[in-house]
Design a protein around this motif. Structure first.
Motif, PDB file in Angstrom:
ATOM      1  N   GLY A   1      12.323   0.469  -8.167  1.00 45.02           N
ATOM      2  CA  GLY A   1      12.705   0.939  -6.852  1.00 45.02           C
ATOM      3  C   GLY A   1      12.261  -0.015  -5.776  1.00 45.02           C
ATOM      4  O   GLY A   1      11.674  -1.049  -6.039  1.00 45.02           O
ATOM      5  N   ASP A   2      12.509   0.395  -4.579  1.00 44.95           N
ATOM      6  CA  ASP A   2      12.205  -0.426  -3.423  1.00 44.95           C
ATOM      7  C   ASP A   2      10.804  -0.102  -2.921  1.00 44.95           C
ATOM      8  O   ASP A   2      10.481   1.052  -2.647  1.00 44.95           O
ATOM      9  N   TRP A   3       9.957  -1.121  -2.807  1.00 46.96           N
ATOM     10  CA  TRP A   3       8.599  -0.944  -2.300  1.00 46.96           C
ATOM     11  C   TRP A   3       8.606  -0.227  -0.960  1.00 46.96           C
ATOM     12  O   TRP A   3       7.780   0.638  -0.697  1.00 46.96           O
ATOM     13  N   ALA A   4       9.540  -0.555  -0.103  1.00 47.10           N
ATOM     14  CA  ALA A   4       9.590   0.033   1.237  1.00 47.10           C
ATOM     15  C   ALA A   4       9.829   1.528   1.191  1.00 47.10           C
ATOM     16  O   ALA A   4       9.572   2.228   2.166  1.00 47.10           O
ATOM     17  N   GLY A   5      10.293   2.053   0.066  1.00 43.96           N
ATOM     18  CA  GLY A   5      10.567   3.483  -0.047  1.00 43.96           C
ATOM     19  C   GLY A   5       9.342   4.353  -0.266  1.00 43.96           C
ATOM     20  O   GLY A   5       9.449   5.579  -0.257  1.00 43.96           O
TER      21      GLY A   5
ATOM     22  N   GLY B   1       0.909  -3.292   6.905  1.00 47.36           N
ATOM     23  CA  GLY B   1       1.097  -4.564   6.208  1.00 47.36           C
ATOM     24  C   GLY B   1       2.306  -5.304   6.762  1.00 47.36           C
ATOM     25  O   GLY B   1       3.338  -4.705   7.010  1.00 47.36           O
ATOM     26  N   GLN B   2       2.170  -6.581   6.978  1.00 48.30           N
ATOM     27  CA  GLN B   2       3.263  -7.380   7.526  1.00 48.30           C
ATOM     28  C   GLN B   2       3.392  -8.677   6.746  1.00 48.30           C
ATOM     29  O   GLN B   2       2.400  -9.298   6.395  1.00 48.30           O
ATOM     30  N   GLY B   3       4.629  -9.061   6.493  1.00 47.27           N
ATOM     31  CA  GLY B   3       4.896 -10.368   5.937  1.00 47.27           C
ATOM     32  C   GLY B   3       4.572 -10.544   4.467  1.00 47.27           C
ATOM     33  O   GLY B   3       4.623 -11.648   3.957  1.00 47.27           O
TER      34      GLY B   3
ATOM     35  N   SER C   1       2.433  -6.715  -1.874  1.00 51.24           N
ATOM     36  CA  SER C   1       2.111  -5.401  -1.323  1.00 51.24           C
ATOM     37  C   SER C   1       1.610  -4.458  -2.400  1.00 51.24           C
ATOM     38  O   SER C   1       0.681  -3.690  -2.178  1.00 51.24           O
ATOM     39  N   GLU C   2       2.236  -4.497  -3.578  1.00 46.46           N
ATOM     40  CA  GLU C   2       1.771  -3.647  -4.680  1.00 46.46           C
ATOM     41  C   GLU C   2       0.333  -3.984  -5.039  1.00 46.46           C
ATOM     42  O   GLU C   2      -0.499  -3.095  -5.213  1.00 46.46           O
ATOM     43  N   LEU C   3       0.028  -5.254  -5.153  1.00 44.55           N
ATOM     44  CA  LEU C   3      -1.330  -5.670  -5.470  1.00 44.55           C
ATOM     45  C   LEU C   3      -2.291  -5.234  -4.372  1.00 44.55           C
ATOM     46  O   LEU C   3      -3.370  -4.701  -4.651  1.00 44.55           O
ATOM     47  N   LEU C   4      -1.893  -5.409  -3.122  1.00 41.67           N
ATOM     48  CA  LEU C   4      -2.761  -5.033  -2.007  1.00 41.67           C
ATOM     49  C   LEU C   4      -3.018  -3.531  -1.962  1.00 41.67           C
ATOM     50  O   LEU C   4      -4.143  -3.098  -1.698  1.00 41.67           O
TER      51      LEU C   4
ATOM     52  N   GLY D   1      -1.574   1.992   5.909  1.00 40.06           N
ATOM     53  CA  GLY D   1      -0.921   0.877   6.583  1.00 40.06           C
ATOM     54  C   GLY D   1      -0.009   0.111   5.654  1.00 40.06           C
ATOM     55  O   GLY D   1       1.103  -0.275   6.028  1.00 40.06           O
ATOM     56  N   LEU D   2      -0.440  -0.099   4.421  1.00 45.45           N
ATOM     57  CA  LEU D   2       0.390  -0.813   3.445  1.00 45.45           C
ATOM     58  C   LEU D   2       1.609   0.004   3.041  1.00 45.45           C
ATOM     59  O   LEU D   2       2.689  -0.541   2.829  1.00 45.45           O
ATOM     60  N   VAL D   3       1.427   1.312   2.930  1.00 44.17           N
ATOM     61  CA  VAL D   3       2.546   2.188   2.583  1.00 44.17           C
ATOM     62  C   VAL D   3       3.497   2.334   3.772  1.00 44.17           C
ATOM     63  O   VAL D   3       4.695   2.478   3.593  1.00 44.17           O
TER      64      VAL D   3
END
Length: 191
Positions: free
Chosen positions: A52-56, A93-95, A101-104, A154-156
């Motif tokens: 799926g899409d991380w942004a979701g 999270g930006q950029g 992002s998954e790791l973070l 913030g990351l989510v």
């Protein structure tokens, strides 16, 4: 848009209206917080294990609901202990790429689990009167947990105050005063 202080005040009123203060000892709140952090970790791990899409992630009720629960228990712990809320903004999270992002987010979750573990450990071995006399020892721990939760949120891509306020509204329906006053049963156990 609610602030964390407003949510904490609303939550206090919610608990008082139901006479739940009797169940909200710091140790009980810490134990509930530990359970909710486990549920949050599972919700995010399940979401990221599916294609799926991380942004979701921010649109998944399972994830936002657990972020809200962790937020509410942390806020209640700050309130019951009389500790001031940290005055910080949630950094989104930006950029970062999806894999970054998954790791973070997993790293932030690991820090949150560790911080909550330290909170639980504090009350595991504390004497009954130590709860309120050792605020200088527990305040940095709950502040660290707050910072780690803010990092996950913030990351989510969700706001802590917004999801927590929405959860309080939802909980008012699940726990009507007429059925939950002075009772610590889950909503599924109501007659």
């Amino acid at each position: 848009m609610a602030t964390l202080q407003q949510v904490m005040d609303d939550q206090r009123e919610f608990a008082n209206a139901r006479d739940w203060g009797q169940f909200h000892s710091p140790k009980n709140l810490a134990m509930a917080l530990g359970g909710e952090v486990g549920e949050l970790s599972t919700a995010i791990a399940d979401a990221l294990s599916s294609p799926g899409d991380w942004a979701g992630l921010a649109s998944l009720e399972s994830v936002t609901s657990e972020i809200a629960d962790v937020t509410l228990y942390l806020l209640r712990l700050f309130d019951v202990l009389g500790c001031p809320l940290p005055d910080r903004e949630v950094q989104r999270g930006q950029g970062a790429t999806a894999s970054d992002s998954e790791l973070l987010v997993f790293m932030a979750l690991a820090r949150l689990v560790g911080a909550v573990g330290e909170i639980l450990e504090f009350w595991q071995w504390s004497a009954p009167g130590e709860t309120y006399t050792s605020l200088e020892r527990i305040e940095p721990r709950i502040t660290a947990a707050f910072d780690d939760l803010a990092g996950v949120a913030g990351l989510v891509g969700v706001g802590l105050a917004d999801v927590a306020e929405a959860k309080l509204v939802h909980n008012a329906v699940r726990y009507p005063i007429s059925k939950s006053f002075g009772v610590h049963s889950k909503y599924t156990e109501f007659d």
